[in-house]
Design a protein around this motif. Structure first.
Motif, mmCIF file in Angstrom:
data_model
loop_
_atom_site.group_PDB
_atom_site.id
_atom_site.type_symbol
_atom_site.label_atom_id
_atom_site.label_comp_id
_atom_site.label_asym_id
_atom_site.label_seq_id
_atom_site.Cartn_x
_atom_site.Cartn_y
_atom_site.Cartn_z
ATOM 1 N N VAL A 134 0.836 -1.205 0.000
ATOM 2 C CA VAL A 134 0.000 0.000 0.000
ATOM 3 C C VAL A 134 0.869 1.252 0.000
ATOM 4 C CG1 VAL A 134 -1.661 1.345 1.338
ATOM 5 C CG2 VAL A 134 -1.989 -1.126 1.057
ATOM 6 N N LYS A 135 1.917 1.248 0.810
ATOM 7 C CA LYS A 135 2.798 2.425 0.918
ATOM 8 C C LYS A 135 3.529 2.693 -0.399
ATOM 9 C CE LYS A 135 6.478 4.297 3.889
ATOM 10 N NZ LYS A 135 7.480 4.625 2.857
ATOM 11 N N THR B 10 1.217 3.723 -3.290
ATOM 12 C CA THR B 10 0.804 5.124 -3.130
ATOM 13 C C THR B 10 1.888 6.062 -3.627
ATOM 14 O OG1 THR B 10 -0.562 4.553 -1.213
ATOM 15 C CG2 THR B 10 0.061 6.861 -1.476
ATOM 16 N N GLU B 11 3.136 5.799 -3.240
ATOM 17 C CA GLU B 11 4.251 6.653 -3.666
ATOM 18 C C GLU B 11 4.383 6.658 -5.188
ATOM 19 O OE1 GLU B 11 7.570 5.000 -1.652
ATOM 20 O OE2 GLU B 11 7.003 5.777 0.325
ATOM 21 N N ALA C 94 2.061 5.855 -7.479
ATOM 22 C CA ALA C 94 0.890 6.466 -8.106
ATOM 23 C C ALA C 94 0.975 7.988 -8.061
ATOM 24 C CB ALA C 94 -0.384 5.972 -7.433
ATOM 25 N N GLU C 95 1.424 8.519 -6.938
ATOM 26 C CA GLU C 95 1.572 9.971 -6.827
ATOM 27 C C GLU C 95 2.626 10.484 -7.807
ATOM 28 O OE1 GLU C 95 2.434 10.467 -2.703
ATOM 29 O OE2 GLU C 95 0.323 10.382 -2.084
ATOM 30 N N LYS D 116 1.142 10.359 -11.428
ATOM 31 C CA LYS D 116 -0.095 11.104 -11.635
ATOM 32 C C LYS D 116 0.060 12.083 -12.807
ATOM 33 C CE LYS D 116 -3.310 14.127 -9.121
ATOM 34 N NZ LYS D 116 -3.568 14.780 -7.801
ATOM 35 N N GLU E 282 -8.002 -1.376 -1.506
ATOM 36 C CA GLU E 282 -7.125 -0.246 -1.172
ATOM 37 C C GLU E 282 -6.525 0.367 -2.439
ATOM 38 O OE1 GLU E 282 -6.208 1.190 1.676
ATOM 39 O OE2 GLU E 282 -7.072 -0.133 3.199
ATOM 40 N N LEU E 283 -6.015 -0.482 -3.325
ATOM 41 C CA LEU E 283 -5.314 0.023 -4.514
ATOM 42 C C LEU E 283 -6.260 0.741 -5.470
ATOM 43 C CD1 LEU E 283 -2.783 -2.871 -5.322
ATOM 44 C CD2 LEU E 283 -2.590 -0.980 -3.680
ATOM 45 N N GLN F 46 -8.778 2.591 -4.675
ATOM 46 C CA GLN F 46 -8.997 3.942 -4.154
ATOM 47 C C GLN F 46 -7.769 4.829 -4.351
ATOM 48 O OE1 GLN F 46 -12.016 5.035 -3.282
ATOM 49 N NE2 GLN F 46 -12.625 2.975 -3.932
ATOM 50 N N ILE F 47 -6.591 4.264 -4.168
ATOM 51 C CA ILE F 47 -5.358 5.028 -4.375
ATOM 52 C C ILE F 47 -5.239 5.437 -5.843
ATOM 53 C CG2 ILE F 47 -2.832 4.937 -4.306
ATOM 54 C CD1 ILE F 47 -3.217 2.842 -1.985
ATOM 55 N N ASN G 108 -5.462 9.302 -7.722
ATOM 56 C CA ASN G 108 -4.426 9.816 -8.621
ATOM 57 C C ASN G 108 -4.857 9.788 -10.087
ATOM 58 O OD1 ASN G 108 -1.834 10.365 -6.926
ATOM 59 N ND2 ASN G 108 -2.677 8.460 -6.098
#
Length: 313
Positions: free
Chosen positions: A132-133, A136-137, A139-140, A143, A181-182, A184-185, A189
């Protein structure tokens, strides 16, 4: 037709000069992986090649040759995962691959770029929370450079079981929790999360299961309308339209433990010794017993699509 380069090996990473030579010389010879003396000759020119599809973990070695692609439409699938050398021994650090992705996206546009975050392996090192961490990094960072991310869980093919015996496929409920979770992340983005080869089991948590390399995907990437010949999917749960791959199995030196395309490292090293950048074959040369046929090639473009504005949210 659409020329595929990445279903069997990572050509941009390990054979960039060969690929450039093939494009410039206008043809390539491809051995049937199941009937090695059966060879198909594909012409490479814009009259019959509507686009070239790439799947790579490290396109950087091909960057000096990108000019040869100028007459062609491109579509890049780039795999960027969190794994270290314990699982992906020869893949560059993901921070570098992210930079490569952004470079290509700024060159050809985000519609022609797709991020693959697969296969997902969950163990004591790469836990649920770590995925998840890192996701997220990434995907950001990506973006605005793509609108699609594709995920899947490790498939335990025979080759994978043999080369990666400690691999396990996560329980279904753990898979569902992570996909939830993924999704939504990705959405946060401005990306659609697609699943690869997982069927529709995650559709109810927001995953798109329509397929990775479909007619609609190619049309969006290439900016054209296509009329594709009918083809059977490679497996029941796969909706991809695969055709005309110019790679060869047992030739990828990333040596990822989860790889389905390599039998073992010894075979890869032997194959790479037979590679010659000037040969029309990726591995080796013509043989006296070869039976060569010319591919039935034609453009599948019906009409160009109207030009759209650049990527917007």
């Amino acid at each position: 037709m659409i020329l595929q380069t990445g279903q069997r090996t990572d050509i941009p990473a390990f054979y960039p000069l060969w690929l450039a030579n093939r494009i410039e010389e206008g043809y390539v010879m491809v051995r049937n992986p199941y009937q090695p003396l059966s060879v198909t000759k594909y012409l490479i020119n814009p009259d019959v090649i509507d686009g070239i599809a790439f799947c790579s973990k490290n396109p950087r070695p091909f960057f000096p040759y990108l000019s040869v692609l100028e007459p062609y439409r491109e579509y890049w699938h780039m795999t960027i995962t969190l794994y270290g050398r314990d699982i992906e021994p020869n893949v560059p650090p993901y921070e570098q691959v992210l930079e490569n992705f952004i470079f290509l996206s700024e060159r050809i546009g985000p519609k022609a770029m797709t991020w693959r975050y697969d296969p997902i392996i969950i163990n004591e090192t790469y836990t649920f929370d770590v995925h998840v961490k890192r996701f997220t990094e990434m995907a950001e960072r990506l973006k605005g450079h793509t609108d699609t991310v594709i995920v899947s869980f490790i498939d335990l093919y025979d080759k994978v079981r043999r080369n990666f015996p400690q691999a396990i496929r996560p329980p279904v409920e753990l898979q569902r929790s992570l996909i939830t979770e993924l999704v939504q992340i990705a959405k946060f983005n401005h990306m659609t999360l697609k699943t690869c080869g997982e069927g529709s089991v995650f559709a109810d948590v927001g995953a798109d299961s329509t397929g990775c390399l479909t007619k609609e995907v190619y049309e969006q990437a290439f900016g054209v309308t296509l009329s594709l010949p009918t083809r059977q999917p490679s497996r029941e749960e796969c909706n991809c339209y695969l055709h005309g791959d110019i790679g060869a199995y047992d030739s990828c030196a990333h040596f990822c433990q989860y790889c389905y395309a390599n039998t073992n490292q010894a075979n890869v090293r032997q194959a790479m010794k037979l590679h010659n950048p000037t040969s029309p074959f990726l591995i080796g040369h013509a043989l006296p017993q070869d039976v060569v046929k010319e591919a039935n090639q034609q453009s599948w473009i019906v009409e160009p699509k109207p030009q759209q504005d650049s990527f917007q949210f």
